[in-house]
Each structure stands twice: as C-alpha cells, then as structure tokens.
Design an enzyme around this catalytic site. Structure first.
Site, PDB file in Angstrom:
ATOM      1  CB  ALA A 105      58.918 103.616-122.014  1.00 54.97           C
ATOM      2  CE  LYS A 106      64.014 109.216-125.995  1.00 60.23           C
ATOM      3  NZ  LYS A 106      63.172 110.066-126.834  1.00 60.23           N
ATOM      4  N   GLY A 107      63.724 104.633-125.601  1.00 62.53           N
ATOM      5  CA  GLY A 107      64.667 103.728-126.228  1.00 62.53           C
ATOM      6  C   GLY A 107      65.831 104.506-126.795  1.00 62.53           C
TER       7      GLY A 107
END
Length: 190
Positions: A105-107
């Site tokens: 995941a990444k933001g």
C-alpha cells in the site's frame, strides 16, 4: 520519440518482465498488475493565516492477499496518483520477495511540507487520517510513519485522531508503530 517516465507504467513493464520470466498464470498476472483499491480524498486544512487550503490525497492498496497492506505516505508537491500506484505495487512485490506477511500500500498528499508549519502539517495529516480511516487498520492497511525532512512530524496524528480504531498490537503491526499512551512528539517512533 520521448521516453515514457510514468511510474505506474514503468512498474507494470517491470512486472510483466518478471511475470514472463516466472511463467505466471495469466489470471494471476491480471490480478497482480491492478491495484485492489484506490482512494482519492480532499483535505480542507486551515492554514496559520486563517485561510483554508484544500489538498488532494491518495491511498492505494495494491494487493493485500498476503496480509494487511503496509506502506508510507509521501507528502510532496509533485505527487501523482500514478506514482502512488507504482509505489504500492513495488511494496507488494518487495514484501512478497522477502516473505513477510504484508501486502503493498502507499499514500500520497500533494503539498509542500517544507513550506508548511508544524501545526499546518499536523492539521492536514489529521484530516488525511480521518478521510482514509474507512480503509485502514491493523487487519487492512498499516500506514508507515511520516518523517518530514524539514519538520519533526510523524504518524502520531493518526493515533491522536483515531486511537481506538487503530488499536495496534505487536501481533498486527510493525514494531515502529507507537503506543497509545505516548504523547505526541517527534521522538514517538524512535
């Protein structure tokens, strides 16, 4: 012809090469090329001068079949959705390669943290935490700490904003996640 430097297209080309080498099933290839979830959020934030500025944020969960997503949050004026999708994909493959029970995941938030005060960054990060709350948690997606090069602000606003929803335990989260009982400070995750 101009070289295509779109990070997500580069990640997909890299994946296709690895998948071909590994002779992965076509169905599995399609699953692993595509993010599971992409969230775009608006982050209205009161600035120190009293004005409100609206930032754009993203959270991408590329694949969570091996466990909850893990990945940091990039705060930069040039963040793009394709960059965040690529970073989430690379995290998926990195965690699988080293055989840890996490997905990727990444933001990202489009902002310039070097031009923001600590209080502005904290307010914006709290808003971001509120907006992505429905898709994060110890069994879904664990955002990594947020160190800023010019400011000592970290993931603590997530814990201050939603301490009960994000009840991390040693069994469900990396050891760097802070305790609920520790006060907000730049040393919380050290």
């Amino acid at each position: 012809p101009r070289e295509d430097l779109n990070p997500f297209r580069i990640a997909q080309i890299q994946f296709d090469m690895a998948a071909e080498f590994l002779k992965l099933d076509l169905g599995l290839r399609l699953i692993l090329r595509t993010p599971k979830r992409v969230l775009e959020v608006s982050l209205p934030t009161k600035m120190d001068n009293g004005q409100v500025k609206v930032f754009t944020g993203y959270r991408v969960q590329h694949n969570v079949s091996r466990g909850p997503g893990k990945g940091g949050i990039r705060f930069h004026p040039n963040v793009t959705l394709d960059e965040v999708k690529a970073l989430a994909a690379w995290m998926t493959w990195k965690t699988a390669t080293v055989n840890v029970p996490f997905g990727g995941a990444k933001g990202g938030v489009i902002c310039d943290p070097k031009r923001m005060s600590k209080s502005e960054l904290e307010r914006m990060t709290r808003r971001y935490a509120s907006e992505i709350l429905p898709i994060i948690g110890p069994s879904q997606d664990i955002p990594a700490p947020i160190p800023f090069a010019s400011q000592p602000l970290e993931i603590t606003p997530f814990r201050l904003t939603h301490p009960f929803r994000l009840a991390y335990t040693p069994l469900t989260a990396p050891s760097r996640v802070i305790s609920q009982n520790r006060p907000f400070s730049s040393q919380s995750l050290r």
